[in-house]
Write a protein that holds these residues in place. Structure first.
Motif, PDB file in Angstrom:
ATOM      1  N   SER A 251     -16.782   6.488  -1.888  1.00 47.96           N
ATOM      2  CA  SER A 251     -17.554   6.460  -0.642  1.00 47.96           C
ATOM      3  C   SER A 251     -17.693   5.034  -0.124  1.00 47.96           C
ATOM      4  O   SER A 251     -17.692   4.799   1.084  1.00 47.96           O
ATOM      5  CB  SER A 251     -18.928   7.108  -0.828  1.00 47.96           C
ATOM      6  N   LEU A 252     -17.762   4.053  -1.031  1.00 49.47           N
ATOM      7  CA  LEU A 252     -17.802   2.647  -0.609  1.00 49.47           C
ATOM      8  C   LEU A 252     -16.457   2.224  -0.015  1.00 49.47           C
ATOM      9  O   LEU A 252     -16.412   1.445   0.927  1.00 49.47           O
ATOM     10  CB  LEU A 252     -18.171   1.746  -1.785  1.00 49.47           C
ATOM     11  N   TYR A 253     -15.355   2.752  -0.579  1.00 51.01           N
ATOM     12  CA  TYR A 253     -14.030   2.458  -0.028  1.00 51.01           C
ATOM     13  C   TYR A 253     -13.953   2.927   1.422  1.00 51.01           C
ATOM     14  O   TYR A 253     -13.367   2.269   2.273  1.00 51.01           O
ATOM     15  CB  TYR A 253     -12.935   3.155  -0.849  1.00 51.01           C
ATOM     16  N   PHE A 254     -14.507   4.118   1.694  1.00 50.57           N
ATOM     17  CA  PHE A 254     -14.480   4.637   3.066  1.00 50.57           C
ATOM     18  C   PHE A 254     -15.127   3.655   4.032  1.00 50.57           C
ATOM     19  O   PHE A 254     -14.656   3.469   5.149  1.00 50.57           O
ATOM     20  CB  PHE A 254     -15.200   5.990   3.158  1.00 50.57           C
ATOM     21  N   LYS A 255     -16.206   3.023   3.596  1.00 56.24           N
ATOM     22  CA  LYS A 255     -16.938   2.097   4.459  1.00 56.24           C
ATOM     23  C   LYS A 255     -16.298   0.710   4.496  1.00 56.24           C
ATOM     24  O   LYS A 255     -16.138   0.114   5.547  1.00 56.24           O
ATOM     25  CB  LYS A 255     -18.380   1.970   3.972  1.00 56.24           C
ATOM     26  N   ALA A 256     -15.950   0.173   3.309  1.00 51.92           N
ATOM     27  CA  ALA A 256     -15.507  -1.218   3.224  1.00 51.92           C
ATOM     28  C   ALA A 256     -13.997  -1.395   3.299  1.00 51.92           C
ATOM     29  O   ALA A 256     -13.526  -2.435   3.746  1.00 51.92           O
ATOM     30  CB  ALA A 256     -16.028  -1.844   1.919  1.00 51.92           C
ATOM     31  N   LYS A 257     -13.241  -0.398   2.821  1.00 54.83           N
ATOM     32  CA  LYS A 257     -11.785  -0.531   2.775  1.00 54.83           C
ATOM     33  C   LYS A 257     -11.115   0.771   3.204  1.00 54.83           C
ATOM     34  O   LYS A 257     -10.403   1.395   2.408  1.00 54.83           O
ATOM     35  CB  LYS A 257     -11.352  -0.886   1.352  1.00 54.83           C
ATOM     36  N   PRO A 258     -11.288   1.178   4.445  1.00 53.35           N
ATOM     37  CA  PRO A 258     -10.691   2.446   4.870  1.00 53.35           C
ATOM     38  C   PRO A 258      -9.171   2.457   4.723  1.00 53.35           C
ATOM     39  O   PRO A 258      -8.591   3.513   4.458  1.00 53.35           O
ATOM     40  CB  PRO A 258     -11.123   2.586   6.330  1.00 53.35           C
ATOM     41  N   SER A 259      -8.529   1.306   4.839  1.00 57.31           N
ATOM     42  CA  SER A 259      -7.072   1.275   4.683  1.00 57.31           C
ATOM     43  C   SER A 259      -6.670   1.635   3.254  1.00 57.31           C
ATOM     44  O   SER A 259      -5.615   2.224   3.033  1.00 57.31           O
ATOM     45  CB  SER A 259      -6.517  -0.094   5.062  1.00 57.31           C
ATOM     46  N   ARG A 260      -7.532   1.306   2.282  1.00 52.22           N
ATOM     47  CA  ARG A 260      -7.232   1.662   0.887  1.00 52.22           C
ATOM     48  C   ARG A 260      -7.350   3.173   0.690  1.00 52.22           C
ATOM     49  O   ARG A 260      -6.572   3.764  -0.055  1.00 52.22           O
ATOM     50  CB  ARG A 260      -8.173   0.916  -0.076  1.00 52.22           C
ATOM     51  N   VAL A 261      -8.284   3.798   1.370  1.00 54.59           N
ATOM     52  CA  VAL A 261      -8.419   5.255   1.295  1.00 54.59           C
ATOM     53  C   VAL A 261      -7.160   5.907   1.861  1.00 54.59           C
ATOM     54  O   VAL A 261      -6.642   6.874   1.299  1.00 54.59           O
ATOM     55  CB  VAL A 261      -9.684   5.738   2.038  1.00 54.59           C
ATOM     56  N   VAL A 262      -6.657   5.365   2.959  1.00 57.64           N
ATOM     57  CA  VAL A 262      -5.416   5.884   3.543  1.00 57.64           C
ATOM     58  C   VAL A 262      -4.265   5.733   2.547  1.00 57.64           C
ATOM     59  O   VAL A 262      -3.465   6.660   2.360  1.00 57.64           O
ATOM     60  CB  VAL A 262      -5.093   5.184   4.882  1.00 57.64           C
TER      61      VAL A 262
END
Length: 164
Positions: free
Chosen positions: A94-105
């Motif tokens: 959930s932190l990735y979604f906020k701070a690193k959306p490109s990593r989620v992709v």
């Protein structure tokens, strides 16, 4: 306090041959390979052991079990002298979604890549089985049918070997 682009994860180190998780274990997290390689095995430690994937740095694994909440479908084992994995829980993701959306992709793309390889391998194997059934019904020998199916299995193995 961290800046808006930092996500702190729990890092774990594994030696060559060390098991990360076993087939059947609970799935409460996924892993992001920071350094080294991890092999994904079915029937690990038995005479029917089969490596189905090799995951290198920058790739993730274990996401299916985490997302589905189901037990691990395979065993993950370090294949490097020293492998470093970031443990990603739901909270971390959930932190990735906020701070690193490109990593989620990227995680989604890696998962999609592996699913695509599996789907293609399944489709090819299925076609080979159907062709073999047809050949058997048309009177081909048991030996010829066996050769045809072995070749189909080799193709599946090759597809999974490329699944890195």
């Amino acid at each position: 306090m961290t800046d808006k682009h930092t996500v702190i994860t729990n890092l774990k180190g594994y030696e060559d041959g060390q098991v990360v998780f076993n087939e059947g274990d609970d799935s409460c997290c996924m892993y992001d390979v920071q350094k080294g390689k991890v092999g994904i095995f079915l029937n690990y430690g038995t005479d029917k052991q089969k490596k189905i994937a090799e995951i290198g740095a920058g790739r993730v694994f274990g996401e299916m079990g985490m997302v589905e909440g189901l037990p691990r479908s395979a065993t993950a084992v370090s294949l490097s002298e020293f492998t470093v994995l970031a443990v990603i829980t739901w909270e971390t993701l959930s932190l990735y979604f906020k701070a690193k959306p490109s990593r989620v992709v990227q995680i989604m793309q890696h998962t999609s890549d592996r699913l695509r390889v599996t789907t293609k391998a399944n489709s090819g194997l299925r076609a080979s089985v159907e062709q073999t059934i047809e050949k058997i019904e048309n009177g081909c020998s048991r030996e010829d049918a066996s050769k045809f199916l072995r070749k189909a299995l080799e193709n599946v193995e090759q597809a999974f070997a490329e699944n890195k």
